[in-house]
Structures are given as C-alpha cells and as structure tokens.
Write an enzyme that holds these catalytic residues in place. Structure first.
Site, short mmCIF file in Angstrom:
data_model
loop_
_atom_site.label_atom_id
_atom_site.label_comp_id
_atom_site.label_asym_id
_atom_site.label_seq_id
_atom_site.Cartn_x
_atom_site.Cartn_y
_atom_site.Cartn_z
N GLU A 315 0.79 -1.21 0.00
CA GLU A 315 0.00 0.00 0.00
C GLU A 315 0.83 1.27 0.00
O GLU A 315 0.49 2.27 0.65
CB GLU A 315 -0.92 0.00 1.22
N HIS A 339 -8.29 -3.69 -1.09
CA HIS A 339 -7.54 -3.82 0.15
C HIS A 339 -6.43 -2.77 0.23
O HIS A 339 -6.32 -2.05 1.24
CB HIS A 339 -6.93 -5.22 0.24
N GLU A 340 -5.61 -2.67 -0.82
CA GLU A 340 -4.49 -1.73 -0.78
C GLU A 340 -4.99 -0.29 -0.75
O GLU A 340 -4.39 0.57 -0.08
CB GLU A 340 -3.55 -1.96 -1.97
N HIS A 343 -5.97 0.75 2.72
CA HIS A 343 -4.81 1.10 3.55
C HIS A 343 -4.51 2.60 3.51
O HIS A 343 -3.80 3.10 4.40
CB HIS A 343 -3.58 0.34 3.07
N GLU A 362 -4.04 -4.11 9.50
CA GLU A 362 -4.57 -5.13 8.59
C GLU A 362 -6.02 -5.51 8.87
O GLU A 362 -6.80 -5.73 7.95
CB GLU A 362 -3.67 -6.37 8.63
N ASP A 417 7.65 -10.04 10.80
CA ASP A 417 6.88 -10.78 9.80
C ASP A 417 6.16 -11.98 10.40
O ASP A 417 5.20 -12.49 9.81
CB ASP A 417 7.79 -11.26 8.67
N TYR A 425 -5.16 -10.08 10.01
CA TYR A 425 -6.07 -9.70 8.93
C TYR A 425 -7.52 -10.09 9.24
O TYR A 425 -8.40 -9.24 9.31
CB TYR A 425 -5.64 -10.38 7.63
#
Length: 653
Positions: A315, A339-340, A343, A362, A417, A425
């Site tokens: 994003e 979705h992006e 953001h 998220e 990560d 999410y």
C-alpha cells in the site's frame, strides 16, 4: 506500552510535525503539491510507543524529513549517494540513533559538509545495527540536518534487482523495493519504526532508458539530464509517512490513465491488459470516500510489478505495488486493489505504532476492503469473500500457538513478519464486523469515519484505539460487556460472541464438493463454467471432516478426472491454480508436478510459494526431493522476503 516524555519533548514534537507543512517546498499551495495541507491532528502531541524492533530513541531526537540523492548501478546492484536527515529533539540532545542493516556507511557530515562523529553498534540478526550520530546540542525548536553518505549492498533485503531476462520486455533491467516491516533500513539510513513518521523527497539517477516511480509526488514526469546516458527523477512526499512506505520502482515503465486521479504503471507489453483489469480502481476510490471520508494523498496509481514481487500488493502511498497474479483477465481478483486502497486510511493515515499492533493496520483494512466490495459488487460477493477469509483464519489458527492467535502480539526478539498471519487480517476484521453487528452499521460507520479523522497522520496503539472507541462509541457498561473487546484483543482464539459469516451462494458449491470429493461423483457434474473465482476457490478448499485423512480421500482416478475435466493444467487464475496444486501435492499426484514446477518458477508471491513448499516438505520421501530441486532453480528469482521464509522450510541451496 506507552512512554510519557514530558511537556518539553511533546512541544518539540508538535513543532516538528507542524512545521513540515509550512517550510518552503513542503505542502500547501506554495509547493505546487496536489495533496491537501496536513490536518490539525498531524500537529497534535504524540507519545512514542516503545518499539522493540528499532534502535531509535525518538524521545530524545527523531527524524522528521529524509532527502535522498541516490544513483542506481545495475551492474553492481547498488544504490549510492546520500540521505540528508532533518533532526529535531529535546533541548540539549547531542545525538540521534538511526537503524541500518547491511549498509556501507562512508561518512556523516552536517549541512555545511563538516564531518560528524558517528559509530555503528553491534549487529543484531533481526534489527541490524544502531548508527549513532553526534552533534552539538540542539536548542528548543531547532531543526538540524545531518547527511549520511552510504551505499547499499547487492543483498539488501528490501531491494530486488532483476536482469532483463526476468522482465516481460527482456531488454532492460528492473529494480523495486519492499520495506515492510523493517527492511527500509537496508536501503535508507533512518529511524525505521512505523511510529516515527517522516516526510521525504528524493532525486534518483538511473540509466536514461529507464523510468523511476516512487511512493510520492513526481516532480519531473519526463526526468532530467544527469550526465552522459543518465537521467534524474525527483519526488516529494509532504505527508509524514512511516518509513516502511518509502518505496521505489525502476524499469522500462509505461503509464495509462484510468481517470483523472488514477492510473497504472507497468511494462509496455503488459499495459493494456493491466489497465483493462484495473478499471474498477476509480470507482473504488469514489466508494471509499463515500464510506469514510476524503482520500488524503492526491493521486492513486498502481505499479504492476514483475512476477517476483513477494506480496499480493503493498500500500505505498499514491502508488500501490501489485503482483501480476491479479491480472486474471476477468477482474475477479480486484478485491486486492480494494484492500491496498483501504490502507490509504487504515495503515497509511492511521498507522500501528509498533508491529505488535499490526492488526490495527490489517484488520481495519480487511473490514474496509469488504465494505468497498459490497458497495460496488453487492452483498453476495462481499459475503463470499468474508467466508473465504474465515476459512483461511481457521486453517491459520490451527497451526499457531495460542499467544499468536491474539490480536495484541508480543513480537519481542522475533521477526515482525511472524505477526503477518491471518489473525491480524481476518480476526481483526471479524472483531470489527462483530462491533458493527452489535452497535449497528450507522453508528459504527460514524465512529470509524471519525476515528480516521481524529487520528490522521498519527501512530496508533491498541490502548489508544480502546481509549478512542470507549470515548466515542462504547460509552456504557452494558455495551462493553456485549462487545467483549478485551477478550477479542488479549485472549487467544475467537470469543463467544463471534458469528461466522454464512454465504448462501456457497450452499450449492458445498453440495457439489461433497458429491465429488465425498461421494465420488463424476467431475462432469461440477457446474464449474458457471462459477465465479470465489466459488471455485470454495470448491477446491473442501476437506474431509476433522481434517485430512491421509492421501486416500481422493483416488488417482478422481484426481485425473478432476484435472482433465476442469482443465486445471491450463488454469490461468493464480488463486484457483494454487488451490488445485495444494490438493495435488497433498495426494502426491505426480502428473501435476510439471504444472507445479512452472507455477513456482514463474512467480514469487509468498502467499503461494511458501505454502506449496511447506506442503511438499511435509510429503517426506516424495515431496522433499521435488522441493529441493525446484527451490534450487526458483530461488534466484525470488525476493529476499520470500527466500527468507522458504529457506526456513527447505534450507538454502
């Protein structure tokens, strides 16, 4: 946990953020920027959360602006030049601590060119090193510029350098970055924490045949001469952003407009197909604004990258980076764009202060994405997407420790990560859907729109989120008890007030799946041609009750019947093909191995690559030799984000 730093540092920080829009060349009409001036919330007092993934000490001195002047050397695979950092801090501060990892630091000077004392600390495998720069004491409200001369290394984890043969055109090299979560420090020496927002500008010099794009306003649309055979490209971002959103792409790029504020960049041979696929983007921006307020970033364009890009999308402000696997030919995967785009509010506008709270980015974004899809495509499609997400979440939680199924994480000592699972999410989105159901959509929408307005351009923690919602929405004990907010955030699993989404569109799909997979009916009875991508995904996600029971729930004859009848060897939709290949690997279905090999060696999206290699590895004497052989061939074309994950499963060739 929030640190309180006292009135003096709060005033200094507010001054730092407030001055950004008023300095010459930054923001407002005087700069010629197409972005609106910063809102009042951007100048409000901010308390820095303790970020265990950064060496920075922003309570003493913090970066407020980054000015890059870099030259790309595609043969050496390095960026070389300077990063000029504007520093502010408490009166008397004599040093600033930056984050660097695998950077070659060649010197640090002040704005006049006089050298400054600096040192790098011990190397941490995850965080890299602290770079401490010392200077004369800051005075109240002062901005101090330091200039770091440096070069990146060929193995910089944020950067991927592609040869011409790895591009669609085959004639020019390519470079792109991926900074999330803490990889920006491998190509920009700065305070690489999402809670330390920074404006930036850049001058990037590349071979004249190439074009540069960045997550910022482009000031030189055609580039400018920069010596024999070279061009320079200039950019400016006047909204303060977290460092992971500083992004660059360089290659043989062409542009096509979708409407007056949206468009797509990609390689010339792919441009027509990309534009046709992404035409809904303009309508998505309009729908998003109707839901939760104005888009604050000027333009919204997309860069469709080569297949090695490790994520579905990233994003980056003004310029979403997207995988080519969404170009399915039928606009069936454009929820990724929703979705992006979402953001731009949840993540870019209101950002998690540390990666322990990534659900604030998220989870909010998955919820917002689904609302955009519902507004444009109707409730049935939105419910199908929610149901697929619920299935993904169930699968993910089954393989996680209880602590990792909480929304509020503790990632101390771990790679951030590790928190990028479906919990952040899908459980995050499920929490918001539960609140919407219990308080009513109208009230919830009013709160969420206000949340974005009140907290624009500010870092957010779970505790600040709870403070906001308890002030502006959940104001009674009875509602607090019904929502079970603390249970959602601080407890593992799903709270008792969760109601899984039910899609009536999936009822006939589930019946067809049972008829084929459980009752051994013919594949010819599957109404495949009339199904959407989401219905096909649902069908291929069917598994026996209680999980897989060995490899005998499908016979070789059934697998062959399914593959040939549905033409799965020729399937061009990456999501559908991935679902089929998971079944094939789990059944050790040898005829699908050539399809698997082509899939894994022609794209590097981690969402597909990591699960397939994990499934291969789980198949022991059958799957591990295949995994080892394919990974040795495919790994050179993968981004470091992908190889870092797959190395842990297969081992480095």
């Amino acid at each position: 946990m929030i640190r309180k730093f006292g009135l003096v540092s709060a005033i200094a920080l507010a001054t730092a953020l407030g001055s950004c829009a008023m300095m010459p060349g930054f923001g407002g009409d005087a700069s010629g920027s197409d972005m609106p001036p910063l809102p009042a919330s951007a100048t409000a007092t901010i308390d820095y959360a303790r970020d265990t993934h950064s060496f920075a000490r922003p309570e003493i001195a913090h970066v407020r602006h980054v000015a890059l002047d870099l030259t790309a050397d595609f043969q050496a695979q390095t960026l070389t030049g300077t990063a000029a950092l504007d520093i502010q801090g408490v009166p008397g501060a004599t040093e600033v601590v930056l984050d660097v990892k695998n950077l070659d630091i060649r010197g640090v000077s002040d704005a006049t060119g006089a050298p400054l004392q600096y040192e790098t600390g011990s190397l941490d495998a995850i965080k890299g090193q602290p770079l401490t720069v010392r200077f004369r004491a800051l005075t109240a409200g002062e901005t101090r510029r330091i200039v770091v001369a440096y070069a990146t290394r060929p193995d910089a984890a944020a950067l991927q350098w592609l040869t011409p043969g790895q591009t669609a055109g085959g004639e020019q090299p390519y470079l792109f970055s991926q900074g999330q979560a803490i990889l920006t420090r491998t190509w920009v020496p700065t305070q690489d924490s999402p809670g330390i927002r920074q404006t930036y500008d850049a001058r990037i010099v590349v071979p004249a045949a190439l074009r540069v794009v960045m997550s910022a306003q482009q000031l030189t649309p055609e580039g400018e001469a920069a010596g024999p055979g070279m061009k320079a490209w200039r950019f400016r971002m006047t909204n303060p952003v977290p460092p992971y959103l500083i992004a660059i792409g360089v290659g043989d790029l062409a542009f096509a407009a979708i409407d007056e504020r949206t468009g797509v960049f990609t390689e010339p041979s792919r441009l027509a197909a990309a534009r046709a696929e992404l035409m809904p983007t303009a309508d998505m921006v309009d729908a998003a604004e109707r839901l939760y307020g104005p888009y604050r970033w000027g333009r919204y364009d997309l860069l469709v990258l080569p297949p090695s890009f490790p994520f579905g999308g990233m994003e980056n402000p003004r310029l979403t980076f997207a995988t080519p696997t969404i170009i399915a030919g039928d606009q069936s995967l454009v929820s990724l764009v929703a979705h992006e785009l979402a953001h731009s509010w949840s993540g870019n506008l209101v950002t998690n202060a540390t990666w322990d709270d990534m659900w604030l980015n998220e989870g909010f974004t998955v919820y917002f994405e689904n609302r955009i899809m519902e507004a444009l495509y109707g409730q049935d499609r939105a419910l199908m997407l929610r149901a697929l997400g619920w299935g993904d979440l169930q699968s993910a939680m089954a393989g996680l420790s209880p602590a990792d199924t909480m929304l509020k994480l503790d990632l101390t000592g771990r790679d951030p990560d590790d928190g990028l699972t479906d919990v952040a999410y899908e459980k995050g989105a499920a929490f918001l859907f539960t609140m919407e159901r219990l308080v009513g959509r109208e009230r919830f929408d009013a709160w969420l729109k206000g949340y974005f307005e009140r907290n624009a351009f500010r870092p957010m923690t779970t505790e600040l989120f709870l403070e906001d919602i308890r002030t502006h929405l959940v104001t009674t004990r009875a509602l607090e008890d019904r929502l079970m907010m603390d249970a959602w955030i601080y407890q593992p699993g799903m709270p008792s007030n969760w109601q899984p989404p039910v899609s009536t569109a999936f009822v006939p799909v589930d019946a067809a799946a049972r008829a084929f997979f459980a009752d051994h009916g013919p594949a010819s009875a599957i109404p495949w041609a009339g199904w959407s991508t989401q219905e096909r995904q649902r069908f291929l996600a069917w598994r026996p009750e209680g999980g897989r029971e060995g490899a005998d729930w499908l016979s070789p004859a059934q697998l062959a019947n399914l593959e040939s009848t549905l033409k799965l060897r020729d399937e061009g939709n990456a999501e559908v093909l991935f679902s089929w290949l998971q079944i094939a690997v789990q059944h050790r279905y040898q005829p699908a191995v050539p399809t698997l090999e082509h899939f894994l060696t022609t794209m590097g999206r981690r969402k597909f690559v990591l699960p397939l290699f994990t499934s291969l590895w789980a198949e022991g004497d059958w799957g591990r030799p295949i995994a080892t052989r394919l990974y040795a061939r495919a790994r050179p074309g993968y981004h470091p984000v992908t190889t870092g994950s797959v190395d842990a499963v297969v081992g480095r060739p």
